[in-house]
Design an enzyme around this catalytic site. Structure first.
Site, short mmCIF file in Angstrom:
data_model
loop_
_atom_site.label_atom_id
_atom_site.label_comp_id
_atom_site.label_asym_id
_atom_site.label_seq_id
_atom_site.Cartn_x
_atom_site.Cartn_y
_atom_site.Cartn_z
N PHE A 141 0.87 -1.18 0.00
CA PHE A 141 0.00 0.00 0.00
C PHE A 141 0.90 1.22 0.00
N GLU A 145 5.28 9.35 0.79
CA GLU A 145 6.33 9.74 -0.16
C GLU A 145 7.49 10.37 0.61
N CYS A 250 -9.02 3.27 4.41
CA CYS A 250 -8.28 2.01 4.63
C CYS A 250 -7.49 2.10 5.94
N ARG A 255 -5.38 0.83 11.40
CA ARG A 255 -5.12 1.42 12.73
C ARG A 255 -5.88 0.65 13.80
N GLU A 375 1.05 4.59 10.30
CA GLU A 375 -0.41 4.65 10.44
C GLU A 375 -0.85 5.90 11.20
N THR A 377 1.29 9.31 13.13
CA THR A 377 2.16 9.44 14.31
C THR A 377 1.30 9.80 15.54
P1 TGC Z 1 -8.77 16.17 5.82
O1 TGC Z 1 -9.17 17.42 5.09
O2 TGC Z 1 -8.97 16.09 7.28
O3 TGC Z 1 -9.51 14.93 5.16
C1 TGC Z 1 -9.53 14.72 3.76
C2 TGC Z 1 -10.76 13.88 3.49
O4 TGC Z 1 -10.63 12.61 4.15
C3 TGC Z 1 -11.67 12.45 5.12
N1 TGC Z 1 -11.03 11.80 6.28
C4 TGC Z 1 -11.24 10.52 6.57
N2 TGC Z 1 -12.00 9.59 6.01
C5 TGC Z 1 -11.99 8.37 6.53
N3 TGC Z 1 -11.21 8.05 7.61
C6 TGC Z 1 -10.42 8.94 8.19
N4 TGC Z 1 -9.65 8.59 9.24
C7 TGC Z 1 -10.41 10.25 7.68
N5 TGC Z 1 -9.73 11.38 8.01
C8 TGC Z 1 -10.13 12.32 7.14
C9 TGC Z 1 -12.18 13.84 5.42
O5 TGC Z 1 -13.50 13.80 5.88
C10 TGC Z 1 -12.04 14.49 4.06
O6 TGC Z 1 -13.11 14.02 3.26
P2 TGC Z 1 -13.76 14.97 2.12
O7 TGC Z 1 -14.77 14.12 1.46
O8 TGC Z 1 -14.33 16.14 2.87
O9 TGC Z 1 -12.64 15.38 1.21
O10 TGC Z 1 -7.27 15.86 5.40
P3 TGC Z 1 -5.91 16.53 5.83
O11 TGC Z 1 -5.09 16.73 4.61
O12 TGC Z 1 -6.17 17.72 6.72
O13 TGC Z 1 -5.21 15.36 6.67
C11 TGC Z 1 -5.74 14.87 7.85
C12 TGC Z 1 -4.74 13.89 8.52
C13 TGC Z 1 -3.47 14.61 8.92
C14 TGC Z 1 -5.43 13.32 9.74
C15 TGC Z 1 -4.38 12.75 7.53
O14 TGC Z 1 -3.67 13.23 6.45
C16 TGC Z 1 -3.59 11.67 8.19
O15 TGC Z 1 -4.16 10.75 8.78
N6 TGC Z 1 -2.21 11.69 8.09
C17 TGC Z 1 -1.39 10.61 8.56
C18 TGC Z 1 -0.87 9.81 7.36
C19 TGC Z 1 -0.79 8.33 7.67
O16 TGC Z 1 -1.37 7.82 8.61
N7 TGC Z 1 -0.12 7.61 6.82
C20 TGC Z 1 -0.06 6.19 6.94
C21 TGC Z 1 0.52 5.57 5.69
S1 TGC Z 1 0.21 3.82 5.56
C22 TGC Z 1 1.16 3.15 6.76
O17 TGC Z 1 1.78 3.77 7.55
C23 TGC Z 1 1.14 1.68 6.79
S2 TGC Z 1 2.18 0.99 7.94
C24 TGC Z 1 1.36 -0.46 8.13
C25 TGC Z 1 2.13 -1.55 8.73
O18 TGC Z 1 3.28 -1.87 8.31
O19 TGC Z 1 1.52 -2.22 9.62
P1 FAD Z 2 6.85 13.36 9.08
O1 FAD Z 2 5.46 13.51 8.55
O2 FAD Z 2 7.93 14.11 8.38
O3 FAD Z 2 6.83 13.77 10.61
C1 FAD Z 2 8.02 13.99 11.38
C2 FAD Z 2 7.60 14.48 12.77
O4 FAD Z 2 6.90 15.73 12.65
C3 FAD Z 2 6.62 13.52 13.44
O5 FAD Z 2 6.87 13.50 14.83
C4 FAD Z 2 5.27 14.17 13.17
O6 FAD Z 2 4.27 13.80 14.10
C5 FAD Z 2 5.63 15.65 13.28
N1 FAD Z 2 4.67 16.49 12.59
C6 FAD Z 2 4.38 16.53 11.26
N2 FAD Z 2 3.41 17.41 11.02
C7 FAD Z 2 3.07 17.95 12.22
C8 FAD Z 2 2.09 18.89 12.64
N3 FAD Z 2 1.25 19.47 11.79
N4 FAD Z 2 2.04 19.20 13.95
C9 FAD Z 2 2.87 18.60 14.85
N5 FAD Z 2 3.78 17.69 14.52
C10 FAD Z 2 3.88 17.36 13.22
N6 FAD Z 2 3.63 4.23 4.62
C11 FAD Z 2 2.85 3.71 3.63
O7 FAD Z 2 2.24 4.44 2.86
N7 FAD Z 2 2.73 2.36 3.49
C12 FAD Z 2 3.39 1.48 4.28
O8 FAD Z 2 3.24 0.28 4.12
C13 FAD Z 2 4.23 2.01 5.32
N8 FAD Z 2 4.95 1.15 6.10
C14 FAD Z 2 5.86 1.67 6.99
C15 FAD Z 2 6.71 0.82 7.68
C16 FAD Z 2 7.67 1.33 8.56
C17 FAD Z 2 8.63 0.40 9.25
C18 FAD Z 2 7.72 2.72 8.81
C19 FAD Z 2 8.70 3.28 9.80
C20 FAD Z 2 6.88 3.58 8.13
C21 FAD Z 2 5.96 3.08 7.20
N9 FAD Z 2 5.14 3.92 6.43
C22 FAD Z 2 4.32 3.42 5.44
C23 FAD Z 2 5.32 5.35 6.51
C24 FAD Z 2 4.62 6.00 7.70
O9 FAD Z 2 3.23 6.01 7.52
C25 FAD Z 2 5.17 7.42 7.83
O10 FAD Z 2 6.50 7.30 8.30
C26 FAD Z 2 4.35 8.27 8.79
O11 FAD Z 2 3.09 8.56 8.22
C27 FAD Z 2 5.07 9.59 9.16
O12 FAD Z 2 5.60 10.24 8.04
P2 FAD Z 2 7.13 10.72 8.04
O13 FAD Z 2 7.98 9.59 8.45
O14 FAD Z 2 7.37 11.35 6.71
O15 FAD Z 2 7.22 11.81 9.18
#
Ligand code: TGC
Ligand code: FAD
Length: 396
Positions: A141, A145, A250, A255, A375, A377
């Site tokens: 997934f 970036e 997703c 989460r 997923e 921070t």
């Molecule tokens: P924002 O304007 O708040 O939302 C954009 C649109 O998305 C909707 N929305 C959601 N929908 C479903 N579930 C949620 N949790 C949602 N949160 C927001 C929202 O209603 C809106 O919809 P629409 O129709 O009005 O456009 O977006 P934003 O740009 O302000 O960002 C909000 C924020 C910071 C919470 C979001 O960008 C975020 O969660 N950032 C964290 C990124 C993250 O978690 N990345 C994970 C990558 S995958 C991964 O890490 C896999 S590791 C897995 C493993 O190895 O186990």
């Molecule tokens: P950044 O976004 O650069 O953040 C750095 C620090 O700044 C953090 O402490 C953050 O909380 C803080 N910060 C950022 N913005 C703010 C704000 N507005 N206010 C206060 N603090 C802020 N991603 C995928 O898409 N798919 C995967 O399968 C996946 N697997 C992963 C597996 C591993 C082992 C790891 C380590 C990461 C994986 N990730 C994956 C990526 C992961 O989701 C990101 O690392 C995570 O979302 C944080 O992004 P970043 O590392 O760029 O940190």
């Protein structure tokens, strides 16, 4: 059996009697996954961790498919159709062995398969899901970036139309399962907003170099995804995915699994510390007899079982269809933060042995550094809750 008016004896590993909340089916799922992890992960995981590899990942995936752990709570297409609570219990048992194994399962089921199940066409579901449920095809997934982690809305990976084809260019990083995946779910910017694409990983222009030198999640495959003019047919796009809300949808599912999983890592560390405290003698008595050690163990037990109760509560809400994203953030924030604290405290109880791979605590503690970050921070989940509490958006 105790008499009806007598409470069951106190169980140090289930002090609140949480097992009583589980059905016979829940317990059967838990026992199956626990037994699999004991047989296939625990004997080797410290070695894999030390080597920084997950050898036999394809075989492990097929076995996880055999026990129904992949896409476990999805319906149809060879998926087990289990409840959210059962899926959570499976995550807990897998992460009690190692976060890397839970990651493999989370990404496969809650991210890649979930995206196809929820946003895909019937043809896409038929093409990918049965093989993924069986572990014959591994998925990844790609959302994060190099310049857009917490803020995926700014992503630069682009999908442009060329006739009826799509052409994808960009880069993803930190992608679990990337180098072993047969299909990558890639999120990219289009003229109509963010869309999701199913990229068979043998498509020309796609590469997934593995990321090395990690000091966390070492028994897990993590990769970059490089997309260099990757040409895909029109039907590679997920028709139901429109905008950032699609990948975030997703993430709710994944989460949720982590809310349970983190408590598995914590359980293992607690058990290790308890056993050590009972047997390690200093100053002529077991260190568990000292008040300071007992305070640590009591606090660990309290947070561990509060966390499991919270996970169970959220699982019931998910099963009832009433779980909100803010509630998932509540659980992920609390349980991962408390789990890492439990593991770090367990590390102190074990003294010098706590830093050795002979014991599981340092491995779990370092794994949880990743879990704390991926997923969403800690800070992102604090801000999600902060926004829900105040009505004020503090992200930007
Ligand atoms: P924002 O304007 O708040 O939302 C954009 C649109 O998305 C909707 N929305 C959601 N929908 C479903 N579930 C949620 N949790 C949602 N949160 C927001 C929202 O209603 C809106 O919809 P629409 O129709 O009005 O456009 O977006 P934003 O740009 O302000 O960002 C909000 C924020 C910071 C919470 C979001 O960008 C975020 O969660 N950032 C964290 C990124 C993250 O978690 N990345 C994970 C990558 S995958 C991964 O890490 C896999 S590791 C897995 C493993 O190895 O186990
Ligand atoms: P950044 O976004 O650069 O953040 C750095 C620090 O700044 C953090 O402490 C953050 O909380 C803080 N910060 C950022 N913005 C703010 C704000 N507005 N206010 C206060 N603090 C802020 N991603 C995928 O898409 N798919 C995967 O399968 C996946 N697997 C992963 C597996 C591993 C082992 C790891 C380590 C990461 C994986 N990730 C994956 C990526 C992961 O989701 C990101 O690392 C995570 O979302 C944080 O992004 P970043 O590392 O760029 O940190």
């Amino acid at each position: 059996m105790p008499a009806p008016d007598q409470p069951a004896p106190f169980d140090p590993y289930d002090p609140l009697g949480i097992d009583d909340l589980l059905t016979v089916e829940d317990l059967a799922v838990r026992d199956t996954v626990r037994a699999w992890a004991a047989d296939r992960v625990l004997p080797d995981v410290a070695h894999w961790y030390e080597q920084g590899e997950l050898p036999g990942i394809r075989e492990l995936a097929r076995e996880l498919g055999d026990i129904g752990a992949l896409g476990m709570s999805l319906e149809g297409y060879g998926c087990a159709g289990a409840s959210a609570v059962q899926y959570g219990l499976a995550c807990l048992e897998l992460e009690a062995a190692d976060s890397g194994i839970r990651s493999l399962v989370s990404v496969q089921g809650s991210l890649a398969m979930y995206a196809i199940h929820r946003y895909g066409s019937e043809e896409q579901r038929q093409r990918w899901l049965p093989d993924m449920a069986a572990g014959r095809t591994i998925g990844c997934f790609g959302l994060t970036e190099p310049d857009h982690g917490s803020d995926p809305a700014g992503m630069r990976t682009r999908a442009r139309r060329d006739g009826s084809d799509w052409v994808l260019t960009g880069r993803k990083t930190w992608i679990t399962n990337g180098s072993v995946a047969g299909v990558a779910v890639v999120w990219a910017r289009t003229d109509e907003g963010i869309g999701g694409f199913l990229v068979p990983t043998d498509t020309p222009g796609f590469a997934a170099p593995e990321i090395k030198h990690k000091w966390s999640l070492r028994a897990s495959v993590t990769s970059e995804l490089v997309l260099d003019e990757v040409r895909l047919p029109a039907d590679a796009v997920l028709p139901g995915a429109r905008g950032l809300r699609a990948p975030l949808g997703c993430l709710n599912h994944a989460r949720y699994g982590i809310v349970w999983g983190a408590m598995g890592a914590a359980r293992t560390c607690f058990a290790s510390a308890l056993e050590y405290a009972r047997t390690r003698v200093q100053f002529d008595r077991p260190i568990g007899g000292f008040q300071l050690t007992q305070a640590k163990l009591a606090d660990m037990a309290v947070e561990l079982h509060k966390g499991v109760l919270l996970a169970h509560h959220l699982g019931r809400r998910m099963d009832a269809g009433t779980l909100r994203p803010e509630q998932v953030s509540f659980g992920k924030l609390n349980n991962v933060r408390e789990a890492i604290e439990i593991c770090r405290t367990a590390r102190t109880v074990l003294g010098a042995n706590g830093i050795s791979l002979e014991y599981p605590v340092m491995r779990h503690a370092t794994n949880l550094e990743s879990v704390l970050t991926y997923e969403g921070t800690v800070e992102m989940h604090q801000l999600v809750l902060g926004k829900a509490l105040t009505g004020l958006d503090a992200f930007r």
